[in-house]
Design an enzyme around this catalytic site. Structure first.
Site, PDB file in Angstrom:
ATOM      1  N   CYS A 154      -6.386  -6.524   1.931  1.00 59.75           N
ATOM      2  CA  CYS A 154      -4.693  -6.734   1.297  1.00 59.75           C
ATOM      3  C   CYS A 154      -3.986  -7.454   2.140  1.00 59.75           C
ATOM      4  O   CYS A 154      -3.982  -7.463   3.315  1.00 59.75           O
ATOM      5  CB  CYS A 154      -4.385  -5.253   1.514  1.00 59.75           C
ATOM      6  SG  CYS A 154      -2.690  -5.360   1.056  1.00 59.75           S
TER       7      CYS A 154
ATOM      8  N   LYS B  22     -14.297  -4.853  -0.714  1.00 59.15           N
ATOM      9  CA  LYS B  22     -13.446  -5.657  -1.884  1.00 59.15           C
ATOM     10  C   LYS B  22     -13.263  -6.965  -0.890  1.00 59.15           C
ATOM     11  O   LYS B  22     -12.481  -6.733   0.242  1.00 59.15           O
ATOM     12  CB  LYS B  22     -12.264  -4.871  -2.176  1.00 59.15           C
ATOM     13  CG  LYS B  22     -11.411  -5.603  -3.091  1.00 59.15           C
ATOM     14  CD  LYS B  22     -10.429  -4.882  -3.947  1.00 59.15           C
ATOM     15  CE  LYS B  22      -9.612  -5.587  -4.878  1.00 59.15           C
ATOM     16  NZ  LYS B  22      -8.674  -4.898  -5.457  1.00 59.15           N
TER      17      LYS B  22
ATOM     18  N   GLY C 260      -6.534  -5.684 -14.108  1.00 55.58           N
ATOM     19  CA  GLY C 260      -5.575  -5.414 -13.217  1.00 55.58           C
ATOM     20  C   GLY C 260      -4.088  -5.934 -13.948  1.00 55.58           C
ATOM     21  O   GLY C 260      -3.774  -4.850 -14.649  1.00 55.58           O
TER      22      GLY C 260
ATOM     23  N   THR D   4      -5.832 -10.167  -4.172  1.00 55.19           N
ATOM     24  CA  THR D   4      -4.827 -11.285  -4.676  1.00 55.19           C
ATOM     25  C   THR D   4      -5.008 -12.524  -3.716  1.00 55.19           C
ATOM     26  O   THR D   4      -5.312 -12.136  -2.566  1.00 55.19           O
ATOM     27  CB  THR D   4      -3.630 -10.726  -4.548  1.00 55.19           C
ATOM     28  OG1 THR D   4      -3.226 -10.042  -3.085  1.00 55.19           O
ATOM     29  CG2 THR D   4      -3.362  -9.508  -5.729  1.00 55.19           C
TER      30      THR D   4
ATOM     31  N   LEU E 189       0.657  -1.195   0.078  1.00 55.18           N
ATOM     32  CA  LEU E 189       0.023   0.054  -0.143  1.00 55.18           C
ATOM     33  C   LEU E 189       0.831   1.265   0.069  1.00 55.18           C
ATOM     34  O   LEU E 189       0.572   2.164   0.790  1.00 55.18           O
ATOM     35  CB  LEU E 189      -0.977   0.116   1.098  1.00 55.18           C
ATOM     36  CG  LEU E 189      -2.139  -0.993   1.118  1.00 55.18           C
ATOM     37  CD1 LEU E 189      -2.781  -1.022   2.339  1.00 55.18           C
ATOM     38  CD2 LEU E 189      -3.002  -0.930  -0.038  1.00 55.18           C
TER      39      LEU E 189
HETATM   40  C1  LIG Z   1       0.856  -4.570  -7.761  1.00 59.09           C
HETATM   41  C2  LIG Z   1      -0.456  -4.577  -7.347  1.00 59.09           C
HETATM   42  C3  LIG Z   1      -0.911  -3.779  -6.373  1.00 59.09           C
HETATM   43  C4  LIG Z   1      -2.101  -3.875  -6.049  1.00 59.09           C
HETATM   44  N1  LIG Z   1      -2.627  -2.901  -4.989  1.00 59.09           N
HETATM   45  C5  LIG Z   1      -3.903  -2.945  -4.540  1.00 59.09           C
HETATM   46  C6  LIG Z   1      -4.511  -2.139  -3.661  1.00 59.09           C
HETATM   47  O1  LIG Z   1      -3.752  -0.856  -3.357  1.00 59.09           O
HETATM   48  N2  LIG Z   1      -5.775  -1.985  -3.242  1.00 59.09           N
HETATM   49  C7  LIG Z   1      -6.349  -3.259  -3.597  1.00 59.09           C
HETATM   50  O2  LIG Z   1      -7.636  -3.196  -3.181  1.00 59.09           O
HETATM   51  N3  LIG Z   1      -6.167  -4.046  -4.504  1.00 59.09           N
HETATM   52  C8  LIG Z   1      -4.852  -4.031  -4.793  1.00 59.09           C
HETATM   53  N4  LIG Z   1      -4.313  -4.999  -5.654  1.00 59.09           N
HETATM   54  C9  LIG Z   1      -5.418  -6.131  -6.172  1.00 59.09           C
HETATM   55  C10 LIG Z   1      -5.734  -6.001  -7.574  1.00 59.09           C
HETATM   56  O3  LIG Z   1      -6.816  -4.546  -7.467  1.00 59.09           O
HETATM   57  C11 LIG Z   1      -6.762  -7.016  -7.847  1.00 59.09           C
HETATM   58  O4  LIG Z   1      -7.834  -7.158  -6.934  1.00 59.09           O
HETATM   59  C12 LIG Z   1      -5.876  -8.365  -8.203  1.00 59.09           C
HETATM   60  O5  LIG Z   1      -4.703  -8.037  -8.573  1.00 59.09           O
HETATM   61  C13 LIG Z   1      -6.758  -9.124  -9.179  1.00 59.09           C
HETATM   62  O6  LIG Z   1      -6.834  -8.859 -10.374  1.00 59.09           O
HETATM   63  P1  LIG Z   1      -5.758  -9.035 -11.476  1.00 59.09           P
HETATM   64  O7  LIG Z   1      -5.595 -10.628 -11.321  1.00 59.09           O
HETATM   65  O8  LIG Z   1      -6.534  -8.732 -12.906  1.00 59.09           O
HETATM   66  O9  LIG Z   1      -4.582  -8.127 -11.465  1.00 59.09           O
HETATM   67  C14 LIG Z   1      -3.108  -4.934  -6.238  1.00 59.09           C
HETATM   68  C15 LIG Z   1      -2.362  -5.844  -7.180  1.00 59.09           C
HETATM   69  C16 LIG Z   1      -1.295  -5.883  -7.683  1.00 59.09           C
HETATM   70  C17 LIG Z   1      -0.793  -6.639  -8.786  1.00 59.09           C
END
Ligand SMILES: Cc1cc2nc3c(=O)[nH]c(=O)nc-3n(C[C@H](O)[C@H](O)[C@H](O)COP(=O)(O)O)c2cc1C
Length: 305
Positions: A130, A165, A265, A193, A74
């Site tokens: 998170c 979320k 994402g 994640t 974060l």
């Molecule tokens: C580098 C990175 C930073 C992320 N930062 C946040 C965040 O600050 N807050 C949040 O709710 N999710 C965060 N996520 C999660 C993404 O928003 C998303 O829920 C997750 O990566 C699954 O989607 P994707 O497979 O399409 O990336 C982050 C993901 C990545 C890869």
């Protein structure tokens, strides 16, 4: 033939169902250099906290088969700086703004909800999932009683829709979804994640300095689709589906499972045009099957008996 791509999500009008996932699109600026991001239904901004955070020490990202691990922790400039320096520029772009918030305590979440409610943003996405921070984050998001309590408290401070979320790092995602709905959530987003780990066998050390991190990208997609489908069958409130979406076909899969909005994402890191391509891909699908209105496909998977 013109197709309706518009979605009403919690009373907010989205020009199309494609948004970007928090933490993978910065504050939109860098991507706007590639294409006009007003082509998107909305932009999910990097997770904000009350005070600025430097995040976790590096290395904090690692590539995995069909995905990545991150333990960014974060990193963000804090909500005040966002409102003062980032938001005025972001507002010039004709798209919805989804503000993702995290806190160490329930009170911090409430304070942020107060501040953001009056900022002209469209949706508050409350990150209780998170996996990369010691306090708050996923600690709130893996127990239904705590999800209910925090949602109930924060909702009282929201003048705009509150989306919770959800974390996939639970046994029963539907139970968590129901707790958030009972607490007053207007919508849900999923998935964040999945907790993972990679080891450098030559150094005999974890690759991430944090040892563990969140797994995302195409490798998580079947898990995310399954969870969206299970949650759709458990609650009435609308869903934002995410987890490995990188094409229009992926997005349609999530919408058939029950997502009203779809979020791109990790794919943004591989292809900066991924979110825009996803909009176009959905339009092609509608054309191919002669579907006039995108709303028609939401939750329309016909599961086997
Ligand atoms: C580098 C990175 C930073 C992320 N930062 C946040 C965040 O600050 N807050 C949040 O709710 N999710 C965060 N996520 C999660 C993404 O928003 C998303 O829920 C997750 O990566 C699954 O989607 P994707 O497979 O399409 O990336 C982050 C993901 C990545 C890869």
């Amino acid at each position: 033939m013109s197709r309706n791509m518009e979605i009403d999500f919690c009373g907010v009008k989205f020009k199309n169902p494609v948004v970007t996932s928090s933490g993978t699109f910065g504050f939109g600026k860098e991507y706007n250099d590639y294409y006009d991001i007003s082509a998107l239904g909305g932009i999910g901004v990097k997770g904000l906290t009350l005070k600025p955070r430097t995040g976790n020490p590096p290395p904090r990202v690692a590539e995995t088969p069909s995905g990545m691990l991150n333990s960014v922790g974060l990193q963000n400039p804090g909500v005040e700086s966002f409102l003062k320096y980032v938001l005025p520029q972001l507002k010039k772009i004709d798209t919805n703004i989804i503000v993702n918030i995290s806190g160490n305590t329930m009170e911090e979440y409430c304070e942020m909800a107060d501040i953001i409610s009056d900022s002209g943003c469209h949706i508050i996405e409350m990150n209780v999932s998170c996996p990369n921070v010691k306090q708050g984050g996923v600690a709130f998001g893996t127990n239904p009683d705590t999800i209910y309590e925090i949602t109930n408290k924060v909702k009282k401070h929201c003048k705009i829709p509150l989306v919770v979320k959800l974390s996939p790092n639970v046994t029963d995602i539907a139970e968590m979804a129901k707790a958030a709905e009972a607490g007053g959530a207007d919508g849900l987003s999923l998935i964040n994640t999945l907790l993972g780990m990679s080891i450098d066998i030559h150094k005999r050390r974890p690759i991430l300095r944090n040892n563990v991190g969140g797994l995302s990208g195409p490798c998580v997609k079947p898990i995310a689709v399954r969870m969206v489908w299970q949650v759709k069958n458990a609650v009435e409130i609308p869903l934002i589906g995410m987890g490995g979406i990188s094409t229009g076909e992926d997005a349609v899969e999530f919408m058939l499972a029950g997502a009203s909005l779809v979020s791109v994402g990790t794919a943004n890191f591989v292809n900066p045009y991924a979110a825009r391509d996803t909009v176009e891909g959905i339009e092609k699908y509608l054309d191919k099957y002669d579907i006039e209105d995108i709303n028609y496909i939401i939750g329309k998977v016909e599961a086997w008996n």
